[in-house]
Scaffold this active site. Structure first.
Site, PDB file in Angstrom:
ATOM      1  N   SER A  94       0.835  -1.191   0.000  1.00 14.67           N
ATOM      2  CA  SER A  94       0.000   0.000   0.000  1.00 14.67           C
ATOM      3  C   SER A  94       0.882   1.258   0.000  1.00 14.67           C
ATOM      4  CB  SER A  94      -0.957  -0.049   1.201  1.00 14.67           C
ATOM      5  OG  SER A  94      -2.019   0.861   1.036  1.00 14.67           O
ATOM      6  N   HIS A 227      -6.692  -6.545   0.408  1.00 17.61           N
ATOM      7  CA  HIS A 227      -5.612  -5.554   0.475  1.00 17.61           C
ATOM      8  C   HIS A 227      -4.399  -6.091   1.230  1.00 17.61           C
ATOM      9  CE1 HIS A 227      -4.180  -1.523  -0.126  1.00 17.61           C
ATOM     10  NE2 HIS A 227      -3.976  -1.326   1.158  1.00 17.61           N
TER      11      HIS A 227
END
Length: 253
Positions: A94, A227
């Protein structure tokens, strides 16, 4: 300013190895800490694994947040540039993928490039999405956290914990959401992109644009999960990192 004297403040060893072939440096997501990679680090043999501890959280909570990805990378890159006894691989998830990319650029500029860069769960550096999560109110911000799955439901209900973790999360989101590399910004090292199939923050076409950020080898792999896919389904990522180290070292031999 990062200096050799406070190296241990920034770089935390998570796993050791006898006669390591290389070092893996892991960069956390927004609001994350070096220890986020603790279990992941245990999956490697022959690699020394470290996590980066950003300012403003946990034992560094009294330090000021940095204003940009570039400022953060300047300080970390200065440390990495002095660490030349073993080859280095960078891995970021991320926001951490962006920090790792900028650190790779600085390492190259200093003549000490990493072997490769692994970018997980993030759109390409030159692709800025219109996101304003860092400006949202508390409830909306927490809904974003719940969507990504980075924090357990229990933690999201604990006001004392939230008082500690929300400020660094919001500061990190601001850095990530206001960052965008100029078109043509590239590294020359191999870039390997990995993402979860159900990641709500990035899809495969967005991830594929990382290919424009390197003049070297580029690969893209998808995994089951979201994620933070590698926290529960990380074997293929671990194998990919280990394989890339072996290939790079063999090529240099």
């Amino acid at each position: 300013m990062a200096t050799t004297g406070n190296f241990a403040l920034w770089i935390r060893q998570l796993a050791s190895a006898e006669n390591p072939r290389a070092r893996l440096i892991c960069f956390p997501h927004a609001g994350g800490s070096a220890n986020f990679y603790f279990q992941f680090a245990r999956g490697f043999s022959g690699l020394e694994v470290h996590g980066v501890q950003y300012p403003g959280r946990q034992d560094r909570r009294h330090e000021p947040f940095r204003d940009s990805i570039e400022e953060l990378a300047d300080e970390i890159g200065e440390l990495m540039g002095e660490w030349k006894d073993l080859p280095v691989v960078l891995l970021g998830n991320s926001m951490g993928a962006l920090v790792a990319f900028e650190v790779a650029r600085r390492m190259e500029a200093m003549g000490n490039p990493p072997l490769s860069l692994f970018a997980c769960g993030r759109v390409a550096p030159t692709l800025r999405k219109d996101e304003q999560t860092h400006l949202k109110g508390k409830d909306a911000f927490l809904r974003e956290m719940a969507l990504l799955g980075g924090m357990g439901h229990e933690l999201l209900q604990d006001e004392e914990i939230l008082d500690l973790v929300l400020p660094p999360m919001r500061a990190d989101y601001r850095m990530a959401e206001t960052y965008c590399a100029a078109p043509g910004t590239q590294v020359s090292v191999p870039v390997h992109v990995h993402l979860g199939k159900t990641d709500p923050k990035v899809n495969e076409p967005e991830a594929a644009q990382w290919s424009l950020s390197t003049t070297g080898e580029f690969t893209l792999e998808t995994h089951e999960g979201g994620h933070f896919f590698f926290t529960e389904n990380g074997d293929r990522l671990t194998e990919a990192v280990s394989r890339s180290v072996e290939d790079a070292l063999a090529a240099k031999a």
